[in-house]
Design a protein around this motif. Structure first.
Motif, mmCIF file in Angstrom:
data_model
loop_
_atom_site.group_PDB
_atom_site.id
_atom_site.type_symbol
_atom_site.label_atom_id
_atom_site.label_comp_id
_atom_site.label_asym_id
_atom_site.label_seq_id
_atom_site.Cartn_x
_atom_site.Cartn_y
_atom_site.Cartn_z
ATOM 1 N N UNK A 166 0.777 -1.292 0.100
ATOM 2 C CA UNK A 166 -0.007 0.069 -0.032
ATOM 3 C C UNK A 166 0.862 1.304 0.122
ATOM 4 N N UNK A 167 2.025 1.224 0.793
ATOM 5 C CA UNK A 167 2.958 2.312 0.790
ATOM 6 C C UNK A 167 3.385 2.518 -0.594
ATOM 7 N N UNK A 168 3.712 1.466 -1.306
ATOM 8 C CA UNK A 168 4.140 1.929 -2.817
ATOM 9 C C UNK A 168 3.171 2.524 -3.549
ATOM 10 N N UNK A 169 1.808 1.878 -3.548
ATOM 11 C CA UNK A 169 0.816 2.587 -4.366
ATOM 12 C C UNK A 169 0.683 4.211 -4.028
ATOM 13 N N UNK A 170 0.747 4.347 -2.578
ATOM 14 C CA UNK A 170 0.519 5.553 -2.244
ATOM 15 C C UNK A 170 1.722 6.806 -2.836
ATOM 16 N N UNK A 171 2.831 6.260 -2.628
ATOM 17 C CA UNK A 171 4.067 6.670 -3.351
ATOM 18 C C UNK A 171 4.069 7.115 -4.757
ATOM 19 N N UNK A 172 3.323 6.117 -5.568
ATOM 20 C CA UNK A 172 3.447 5.956 -6.732
ATOM 21 C C UNK A 172 2.173 7.030 -7.428
ATOM 22 N N UNK A 173 1.161 6.741 -6.719
ATOM 23 C CA UNK A 173 -0.072 7.442 -7.392
ATOM 24 C C UNK A 173 -0.211 8.839 -6.556
ATOM 25 N N UNK A 174 -0.071 8.950 -5.216
ATOM 26 C CA UNK A 174 -0.521 10.119 -4.472
ATOM 27 C C UNK A 174 0.597 11.075 -4.272
ATOM 28 N N UNK A 175 1.959 10.403 -4.070
ATOM 29 C CA UNK A 175 2.830 11.187 -3.896
ATOM 30 C C UNK A 175 3.821 11.545 -5.185
ATOM 31 N N UNK A 176 3.488 10.594 -5.951
ATOM 32 C CA UNK A 176 4.273 10.741 -7.551
ATOM 33 C C UNK A 176 5.825 10.796 -7.435
ATOM 34 N N UNK A 177 6.290 9.925 -6.656
ATOM 35 C CA UNK A 177 7.915 9.978 -6.672
ATOM 36 C C UNK A 177 8.441 8.494 -7.260
ATOM 37 N N UNK A 178 7.421 7.734 -7.759
ATOM 38 C CA UNK A 178 7.959 6.573 -8.347
ATOM 39 C C UNK A 178 8.375 6.768 -9.764
ATOM 40 N N UNK A 179 8.993 5.899 -10.509
ATOM 41 C CA UNK A 179 9.330 5.706 -11.817
ATOM 42 C C UNK A 179 8.888 4.631 -12.393
ATOM 43 N N UNK A 180 8.762 4.152 -13.882
ATOM 44 C CA UNK A 180 8.129 3.149 -14.489
ATOM 45 C C UNK A 180 9.094 1.950 -14.071
ATOM 46 N N UNK A 181 10.307 2.053 -14.147
ATOM 47 C CA UNK A 181 11.130 0.931 -13.578
ATOM 48 C C UNK A 181 11.303 0.490 -12.330
ATOM 49 N N UNK A 182 10.988 1.414 -11.429
ATOM 50 C CA UNK A 182 10.579 1.003 -9.930
ATOM 51 C C UNK A 182 9.214 0.368 -9.879
ATOM 52 N N UNK A 184 8.101 -2.393 -1.769
ATOM 53 C CA UNK A 184 7.857 -0.748 -2.135
ATOM 54 C C UNK A 184 9.189 -0.238 -2.650
ATOM 55 N N UNK A 185 9.102 0.974 -3.167
ATOM 56 C CA UNK A 185 10.420 1.524 -3.306
ATOM 57 C C UNK A 185 10.925 2.243 -1.786
ATOM 58 N N UNK A 206 12.058 8.256 -7.256
ATOM 59 C CA UNK A 206 12.564 9.055 -8.325
ATOM 60 C C UNK A 206 13.719 8.038 -8.978
ATOM 61 N N UNK A 207 13.872 6.989 -8.760
ATOM 62 C CA UNK A 207 14.770 6.069 -9.012
ATOM 63 C C UNK A 207 15.582 5.270 -7.512
ATOM 64 N N UNK A 208 16.323 4.735 -7.784
ATOM 65 C CA UNK A 208 17.130 3.914 -6.662
ATOM 66 C C UNK A 208 16.529 2.559 -6.336
ATOM 67 N N UNK A 209 16.722 2.223 -5.022
ATOM 68 C CA UNK A 209 16.237 0.775 -4.470
ATOM 69 C C UNK A 209 14.932 0.612 -4.103
ATOM 70 N N UNK A 210 14.503 -0.503 -4.199
ATOM 71 C CA UNK A 210 13.336 -1.180 -3.411
ATOM 72 C C UNK A 210 13.396 -2.044 -2.359
ATOM 73 N N UNK A 211 12.428 -2.182 -1.556
ATOM 74 C CA UNK A 211 12.956 -3.183 -0.388
ATOM 75 C C UNK A 211 11.446 -4.105 -0.249
ATOM 76 N N UNK A 212 11.989 -5.269 -0.110
ATOM 77 C CA UNK A 212 10.825 -6.560 0.081
ATOM 78 C C UNK A 212 11.316 -7.005 1.464
ATOM 79 N N UNK A 213 9.992 -7.373 1.865
ATOM 80 C CA UNK A 213 9.840 -8.535 2.975
ATOM 81 C C UNK A 213 9.607 -9.920 2.487
ATOM 82 N N UNK A 214 10.608 -10.838 2.770
ATOM 83 C CA UNK A 214 10.439 -12.059 2.374
ATOM 84 C C UNK A 214 10.286 -13.149 3.340
ATOM 85 N N UNK A 215 10.092 -14.302 3.002
ATOM 86 C CA UNK A 215 9.968 -15.382 3.804
ATOM 87 C C UNK A 215 11.342 -15.704 4.372
ATOM 88 N N UNK A 216 11.742 -15.885 5.734
ATOM 89 C CA UNK A 216 13.170 -16.139 5.987
ATOM 90 C C UNK A 216 14.071 -17.235 5.427
#
Ligand code: GLA
Length: 365
Positions: A278-294, A311-312, A317-327
């Motif tokens: 949800x954070x990523x969707x909000x950063x993409x759609x509401x805050x508009x700080x994502x880019x298509x590659x992210x 999420x990014x 505006x570029x850079x890294x993404x973080x994910x939570x994975x199964x241990x």
């Protein structure tokens, strides 16, 4: 790169270091007096120094490659050295007599991907100066000085998250921080989970990327709402009268604060992952700080069976993404996603887990 001894002909008096950070939730909330949830990463910046005679500072950094020379009255031309110069000037303004120094900086914190290489440098350098000059600075004071150096000398109107994380976070826990009061708690990670950080391969630059514009938009929204900071808004309905794009910007901040507060209640990893999505969707759609590659990288991560959420991370505006994975599955999931990106011509790379990063080709920075 040559060692301190090889460059300066003697051993350093002090060596100090500080980590990079990855933010799990709470993006663009810190300059709105809100909540953040970063953790330290394994990559660190190390500063070695010794006093020298005269007034000239000499800095050799893995990031610059050639020695940089400056005085307190004659700033360095290299942007990277401005963080060091800024810390020195701020201490001088507090009445500290800083002697001329020989400085050697080495780092494996990736630069320009949203993992706070500049905060790691500021905090490592201030730790080294604290030890050298027996300065009466606690870890919060160091974070505040680092933030001011960044704002006043590097031109980024940043919040306090990165420097607080570099100064106070550790790799084993999440730093839940209220950026208004600086109250904080170290929290355990969600159970049976581990982090994956992937560089999208799209470089970004904070100062040029609209970060300062987003901050100004939030300030304008506060002015119109009559609140001191967007932190003071908890009901999204209160934003209804705002003009666009201010309404969407403010909605991101309000919803993101709520996500951090929920995550800090120690939710299970499935719910934590949903909050990240949800954070990523909000950063993409509401805050508009994502880019298509992210967005593509985040979608690939979210689509992997071993990933709870993604999420990014950082300013965007570029850079890294973080994910939570199964241990135990972050390295394998990262490998599969990165290989998929590379097949479509995107130079993605694993940054965390560090062991998977080092077997993933040349490090950044
Ligand atoms: C950069 C800034 C931080 C914070 C993030 C976005 O890392 O330095 O203060 O605002 O962006 O969450």
């Amino acid at each position: 790169m040559k060692s301190f001894l090889q460059v300066f002909g003697h051993e350093p008096q002090i060596v100090a270091d500080a980590p990079g950070r990855v933010n799990l939730l709470g993006e663009h909330t810190d300059y709105n007096d809100g909540f953040v949830l970063p953790t330290a990463i394994g990559q660190r910046t190390r500063v070695a120094l010794a006093t020298t005679t005269g007034e000239r500072f000499t800095l050799l950094s893995t990031r610059i490659g050639h020695p940089v020379s400056f005085t307190l009255d004659d700033p360095p031309a290299e942007h990277h050295a401005s963080y060091v110069f800024g810390c020195l000037k701020l201490l001088q303004a507090r009445g500290v007599r800083v002697p001329a120094l020989n400085l050697h900086v080495s780092s494996d914190v990736p630069m320009g991907v949203g993992l706070s290489s500049s905060a790691a440098l500021e905090v490592a350098f201030l730790r080294a100066l604290r030890a050298l000059l027996s300065l009466d600075l606690d870890d919060v004071a160091i974070a505040r000085l680092g933030q001011r150096a960044e704002i006043e000398f590097a031109g980024v109107n940043c919040g306090i998250m990165d420097q607080m994380a570099a100064s106070l976070a550790d790799e084993g826990s999440m730093l839940f921080l209220d950026t208004r009061t600086l109250e904080r708690r170290l929290l355990p990670f969600p159970p049976n989970a581990e982090l994956l950080v992937v560089d999208s391969g799209v470089p970004r630059s904070l100062a040029e990327s609209g970060y300062n514009r987003r901050r100004a938009e939030c300030e304008e929204a506060c002015r119109l709402l009559g609140v001191a900071a967007l932190r003071d808004v908890t009901d999204p309905a209160a934003l209804d009268g705002l003009p666009e794009p201010l309404q969407r910007r403010a909605r991101h901040v309000v919803s993101e604060n709520a996500r951090v507060l929920e995550a800090a209640q120690q939710v299970d990893p499935g719910r934590f992952g949903m909050l990240m999505d949800e954070s990523h969707a909000s950063l993409r759609d509401d805050y508009e700080v994502s880019v298509p590659e992210l967005d593509r990288l985040v979608a690939a991560l979210q689509g992997h069976g071993a990933v709870y959420g993604a999420r990014l991370t950082g300013a965007g505006f570029g850079g890294a993404c973080v994910a939570l994975c199964h241990r135990g599955q972050a390295a394998v999931a990262g490998r599969e996603v990165v290989d998929g990106c590379r097949r479509s011509g995107v130079a993605a790379a694993i940054l965390v887990p560090a062991a998977a990063a080092s077997s993933d080709g040349p490090a950044h920075g």
